[in-house]
Design a protein around this motif. Structure first.
Motif, PDB file in Angstrom:
ATOM      1  N   ARG A  17       0.835  -1.198   0.000  1.00 10.92           N
ATOM      2  CA  ARG A  17       0.000   0.000   0.000  1.00 10.92           C
ATOM      3  C   ARG A  17       0.871   1.249   0.000  1.00 10.92           C
ATOM      4  N   HIS A  18       0.237   2.384  -0.272  1.00 12.54           N
ATOM      5  CA  HIS A  18       0.926   3.665  -0.192  1.00 12.54           C
ATOM      6  C   HIS A  18       1.188   4.022   1.269  1.00 12.54           C
ATOM      7  N   ALA A  19       2.396   4.489   1.547  1.00 11.61           N
ATOM      8  CA  ALA A  19       2.771   4.860   2.910  1.00 11.61           C
ATOM      9  C   ALA A  19       2.176   6.211   3.274  1.00 11.61           C
ATOM     10  N   GLU A  20       2.052   6.425   4.574  1.00  9.02           N
ATOM     11  CA  GLU A  20       1.582   7.690   5.124  1.00  9.02           C
ATOM     12  C   GLU A  20       2.651   8.233   6.071  1.00  9.02           C
ATOM     13  N   THR A  51       6.437  13.129   1.690  1.00  7.17           N
ATOM     14  CA  THR A  51       5.660  14.343   1.414  1.00  7.17           C
ATOM     15  C   THR A  51       5.897  14.908   0.021  1.00  7.17           C
ATOM     16  N   GLY A  52       6.830  14.352  -0.733  1.00 10.04           N
ATOM     17  CA  GLY A  52       7.135  14.877  -2.061  1.00 10.04           C
ATOM     18  C   GLY A  52       6.000  14.630  -3.047  1.00 10.04           C
ATOM     19  N   ALA A  53       5.658  15.645  -3.831  1.00  5.30           N
ATOM     20  CA  ALA A  53       4.530  15.543  -4.761  1.00  5.30           C
ATOM     21  C   ALA A  53       4.790  14.543  -5.877  1.00  5.30           C
ATOM     22  N   ASP A  54       6.056  14.346  -6.251  1.00  2.00           N
ATOM     23  CA  ASP A  54       6.374  13.442  -7.351  1.00  2.00           C
ATOM     24  C   ASP A  54       6.908  12.101  -6.860  1.00  2.00           C
ATOM     25  N   ARG A  55       6.661  11.780  -5.581  1.00  2.00           N
ATOM     26  CA  ARG A  55       7.174  10.558  -4.980  1.00  2.00           C
ATOM     27  C   ARG A  55       6.064   9.525  -4.791  1.00  2.00           C
ATOM     28  N   CYS A  56       6.482   8.286  -4.714  1.00  2.63           N
ATOM     29  CA  CYS A  56       5.586   7.186  -4.366  1.00  2.63           C
ATOM     30  C   CYS A  56       6.326   6.305  -3.369  1.00  2.63           C
ATOM     31  N   GLN A 115      10.444   7.952  -7.583  1.00  6.41           N
ATOM     32  CA  GLN A 115      10.177   9.305  -8.063  1.00  6.41           C
ATOM     33  C   GLN A 115       9.931   9.245  -9.557  1.00  6.41           C
ATOM     34  N   LEU A 116       9.013  10.058 -10.042  1.00  4.97           N
ATOM     35  CA  LEU A 116       8.735  10.129 -11.473  1.00  4.97           C
ATOM     36  C   LEU A 116       8.864  11.570 -11.927  1.00  4.97           C
ATOM     37  N   VAL A 117       9.776  11.822 -12.854  1.00  2.00           N
ATOM     38  CA  VAL A 117       9.970  13.138 -13.454  1.00  2.00           C
ATOM     39  C   VAL A 117       9.872  12.966 -14.963  1.00  2.00           C
ATOM     40  N   ALA A 118       8.890  13.656 -15.575  1.00  2.00           N
ATOM     41  CA  ALA A 118       8.612  13.495 -17.008  1.00  2.00           C
ATOM     42  C   ALA A 118       8.341  12.019 -17.279  1.00  2.00           C
ATOM     43  N   ASP A 119       9.120  11.380 -18.162  1.00  2.00           N
ATOM     44  CA  ASP A 119       8.846   9.975 -18.480  1.00  2.00           C
ATOM     45  C   ASP A 119       9.841   9.018 -17.823  1.00  2.00           C
ATOM     46  N   TRP A 148       2.958   1.727 -10.658  1.00  2.00           N
ATOM     47  CA  TRP A 148       2.629   3.129 -10.348  1.00  2.00           C
ATOM     48  C   TRP A 148       3.188   4.057 -11.415  1.00  2.00           C
ATOM     49  N   ALA A 149       4.460   3.875 -11.778  1.00  2.00           N
ATOM     50  CA  ALA A 149       5.088   4.766 -12.751  1.00  2.00           C
ATOM     51  C   ALA A 149       4.524   4.556 -14.149  1.00  2.00           C
TER      52      ALA A 149
END
Length: 219
Positions: A17-20, A51-56, A115-119, A148-149
């Motif tokens: 699952r996604h962490a909190e 807390t990063g917006a582009d992180r999973c 982390q996902l940045v662009a592709d 996810w990515a």
């Protein structure tokens, strides 16, 4: 496999699952058990990942879910659920169980962050509690991150791994990662890094014998 079947299986298995942010202390406990002091990430580093917006950040969570769990009833589309409902079957006993000692009391058995940045996605970290290794948890975490990515239109995933970490290298090669480059002394004197890459995949609906679903290439 039907949606209900996935939920029913998750009730008896390890949930990816996604962490909190509330998971931070448990993540740090796993981090401390998996690395020596010089290599450990700090609380600040993990907080930035969480807390990063582009992180999973994904965790392997040993808990029982009821079919009425709000985490399930509030989900959106079936595609969105695929990274929230991947499971890894508890088919093999842990080393602690085999020796008669008590297994870890942590609800979390492993953690990985991406982390996902662009592709392009990056696998930043994957850690499994020492007494839970060899059970497919690391693989399940990485496969969930790949899903996810890929669902967010990523085209490739990169990672760095110490050149003599045979267990990690074996896992990544089984998952289709290929060596791109070598970074000399990246982790310290005589501790070189291998840069590896693979095309991203989506996890399909077919489960393998060990409970981890097969990958389907995104064309």
């Amino acid at each position: 496999m039907t949606e209900a079947a996935v939920i029913e299986r998750a009730a008896d298995e390890v949930l990816i699952r996604h962490a909190e942010l509330a998971d931070l202390d448990a993540i740090l406990t796993i981090e401390d058990s998996g690395f020596d002091i010089a290599s450990r990430w700090s609380a600040e580093s993990w907080t930035a990942e969480l807390t990063g917006a582009d992180r999973c950040v994904l965790v392997a969570d040993r808990r029982r879910l009821s079919l009425s769990d709000p985490d399930w009833s509030s989900r959106g589309s079936r595609q969105a659920r695929s990274t929230d409902a991947l499971v890894s079957r508890q088919a093999r006993p842990t080393a602690g169980a085999e020796s008669g000692s008590r297994p870890t009391e942590l609800g979390l058995l492993g953690v990985a962050t991406f982390q996902l940045v662009a592709d392009t996605a990056d696998l930043h970290r994957v850690v499994v509690a020492p007494d839970q290794r060899g059970r497919g948890i690391g693989r399940a975490l990485v496969e969930a991150g790949i899903t996810w990515a890929a669902e967010r239109h990523g085209q490739r995933m990169l990672l760095e791994v110490e050149h003599d970490n045979e267990a990690a290298l074996a896992l990544y090669r089984r998952l289709g990662f290929l060596e791109l480059a070598r970074r000399k002394d990246y982790y310290g004197a005589d501790r070189h890094a291998l840069v590896m890459q693979r095309e991203l995949v989506r996890i399909d609906e077919t489960a393998t014998n060990d409970g981890v679903r097969n990958g389907e290439l995104i064309r």
